[in-house]
Design an enzyme around this catalytic site. Structure first.
Site, short mmCIF file in Angstrom:
data_model
loop_
_atom_site.label_atom_id
_atom_site.label_comp_id
_atom_site.label_asym_id
_atom_site.label_seq_id
_atom_site.Cartn_x
_atom_site.Cartn_y
_atom_site.Cartn_z
N ARG A 198 0.86 -1.19 0.00
CA ARG A 198 0.00 0.00 0.00
C ARG A 198 0.90 1.23 0.00
O ARG A 198 1.70 1.42 0.91
CB ARG A 198 -0.90 -0.01 1.23
N HIS B 241 -2.64 11.02 0.89
CA HIS B 241 -2.05 10.81 2.22
C HIS B 241 -1.40 12.13 2.63
O HIS B 241 -0.19 12.21 2.81
CB HIS B 241 -1.07 9.63 2.19
N GLU C 278 -7.14 8.60 6.55
CA GLU C 278 -7.39 9.20 7.86
C GLU C 278 -7.90 10.64 7.80
O GLU C 278 -7.18 11.58 8.18
CB GLU C 278 -6.12 9.14 8.72
N ASN D 69 -7.04 1.98 9.95
CA ASN D 69 -5.72 2.10 10.55
C ASN D 69 -5.91 2.05 12.06
O ASN D 69 -6.71 2.81 12.62
CB ASN D 69 -5.06 3.43 10.16
N TYR E 12 -3.91 1.81 15.89
CA TYR E 12 -2.67 1.86 16.66
C TYR E 12 -2.85 1.66 18.16
O TYR E 12 -1.96 1.16 18.82
CB TYR E 12 -1.95 3.20 16.42
N GLU F 81 -3.18 -0.07 8.24
CA GLU F 81 -1.97 0.35 8.96
C GLU F 81 -2.04 -0.20 10.37
O GLU F 81 -3.09 -0.12 11.02
CB GLU F 81 -1.86 1.87 9.08
#
Ligand code: FCB
Length: 473
Positions: free
Chosen positions: A84, A128, A173, A300, A302, A375
């Site tokens: 990606r 991005h 995002e 994504n 985290y 991600e």
């Protein structure tokens, strides 16, 4: 141990599962003045005093623009099935409008050909965060026109690469692009205008929808999705104030975007929190455009936020993800308390089960749609040996634990079709500059030498095996 037991201990992933790694254009390409590329908001922002640690910028980054062939060979050696990456808008349209810059598109065509030649599936992200500076000068994402310009640009890239790229995502995002870019000002363009950030969020979503429509009109067969950064959110205690803080953060961070994309409406409680800033946000028809059916949702993930509503409560600075600069989640309403879990080099709490929770939540609360973890990864303070090799058991454990969470989520019904580690290479980590290393592959910045870390070797072996070993979660 019998063969049967060994097999039981293999946590296999579904047939066709995409095993990948991710990067983004500004963070790796460098060559900011080559091939006719225009300026982006990050070129400008990185030059503002005090905005990026040590005044660093990505003029050179990891020089991927020149080294892409070697980088693709490296991916092949690691056995990646998918990669990606993002396309730099100002490389393709230097001022964000009008004729395309053929040399810019050619770079991505060569990259895609190289990937396909090595049997690696290219997954393209169209935005991005590197908005052409000329569009920021014309108002940036708070200006509705930027969404229309984005759709034109997306169509140009899709027209050029759609014959060889199947998997597309629109905006990476939108929360970060809107709130870090226009409310807290921690990211480019660095504006601190919270009410405009809400408009920016709407226009990023609208840009997603318009781009998807333009791409669909060009050709059938492309798989297109939006990409959101989701967090698991917990209240510190069951007190009414803490529960309300969790509702507020979950609302602004997760539901604002999920409800818009997957239900065609903004959540009423979040609109109420936003007050005047949300008045007249959507024009007639916008929500239909934003919620047109996607082929997949890219997530994504985290960390988890543990939040408290008690002003001045037990705030741990390390656990605060960011100062959103917005009055709606400011310290007046919410403090990021943290839960005491271990943290990464970013100070982000490590909670793999949060990923399972997020995947099941999306699978359960929204219309069914294939999900992709686009991600997931961690920065740690790597130490390289004399040969440049990094032993990074913490990163390997982080990825392994999150893959186990993915496996568990699939077992519990989440339609997860792929996982992309962030990131393939150490790179320019936005306002943190080069100090925070997320790569599976070490980059020695002065020489640009790449050396796969222990985590990369582990990931390669996991991909080769098609899954993990050991007991299920
Ligand atoms: C995400 C961004 C990515 C990288 C990781 C650490 O929010 O999409 O570019 O910075 O965080």
């Amino acid at each position: 141990m019998t063969t049967q037991q060994t097999q039981d201990q293999q946590l296999r992933f579904p047939e066709g599962f995409a095993w990948g790694a991710a990067t983004s254009a500004y963070q790796i390409e460098g060559a900011v003045s080559e091939g006719g590329r225009g300026r982006s908001i990050w070129d400008t922002f990185a030059r503002l005093p005090g905005r990026v640690v040590n005044g660093e910028n990505a003029d050179v980054a990891v020089d991927h623009y020149h080294r892409y062939r070697d980088d693709v060979r490296l991916m092949a050696r690691l056995g990646l099935g998918a990669y990606r990456f993002s396309v730099s808008w100002p490389r393709v349209q230097p001022d964000g409008v009008g004729a395309v810059n053929q040399r810019g598109l050619d770079f991505y065509r060569r990259l895609v050909d190289e990937l396909l030649g090595q049997g690696i599936d290219p997954w393209v992200t169209l935005y991005h965060w590197d908005l052409p500076q000329a569009l920021e000068d014309a108002g940036g994402w708070p200006a509705r026109d930027t969404a229309l310009r984005f759709a034109d640009y997306a169509a140009a890239v899709h027209d050029a690469l759609g014959d060889r790229v199947r998997n597309w995502s629109t905006v990476n995002e939108p929360w970060c692009a809107a709130f870090l870019g226009y409310a807290s000002g921690e990211h480019a363009p660095g504006r601190r205008e919270p009410a405009r950030a809400v408009l920016a969020a709407h226009h990023l979503l609208l840009g997603h929808g318009l781009a998807m429509a333009a791409m669909r009109a060009q050709r059938a067969g492309s798989r297109i999705g939006g990409c959101v950064n989701l967090y698991a959110v917990s209240p510190l205690t069951r007190s009414a104030a803490d529960l309300d803080a969790a509702r507020r953060i979950d609302g602004l961070q997760n539901r604002l975007f999920l409800d818009a994309l997957l239900r065609g409406e903004y959540p009423a409680d979040v609109l109420a929190d936003l007050g005047e800033a949300a008045e007249g946000l959507a024009e007639t028809g916008d929500m239909g455009v934003i919620s047109a059916p996607m082929d997949m949702l890219l997530i994504n993930y985290y960390s988890r936020f543990t939040v408290s509503g008690a002003p001045g409560g037990a705030v741990s600075a390390a656990a605060a993800p960011t100062d959103t600069g917005s009055p709606w989640v400011g310290s007046e309403h919410v403090s990021f308390a943290g839960s005491g879990r271990p943290v990464t080099g970013m100070g982000w709490e490590i909670d793999h089960d949060g990923l399972r929770e997020v995947l099941l939540r999306v699978a359960g609360d929204y219309p069914r749609i294939p999900l992709v973890v686009s991600e997931n990864g961690a920065a740690f303070d790597d130490v390289a040996d004399a040969g440049g090799f990094v032993r990074d058991p913490e990163r390997r454990d982080y990825i392994e634990a999150h893959l186990r969470a993915c496996h568990a989520a699939i077992g519990q019904g989440a339609p997860l079709v792929g996982y992309f580690a962030w990131s393939l290479l150490d790179n320019f980590e936005w306002a943190w500059g080069y100090g925070k290393r997320f790569g599976l592959v070490r980059v020695d910045y002065p020489t640009q030498r790449r050396v796969p870390k222990e985590s990369a070797l582990w990931y390669a072996e996991t991909i080769r095996r098609g899954g993990l070993t050991g007991p299920a979660q």
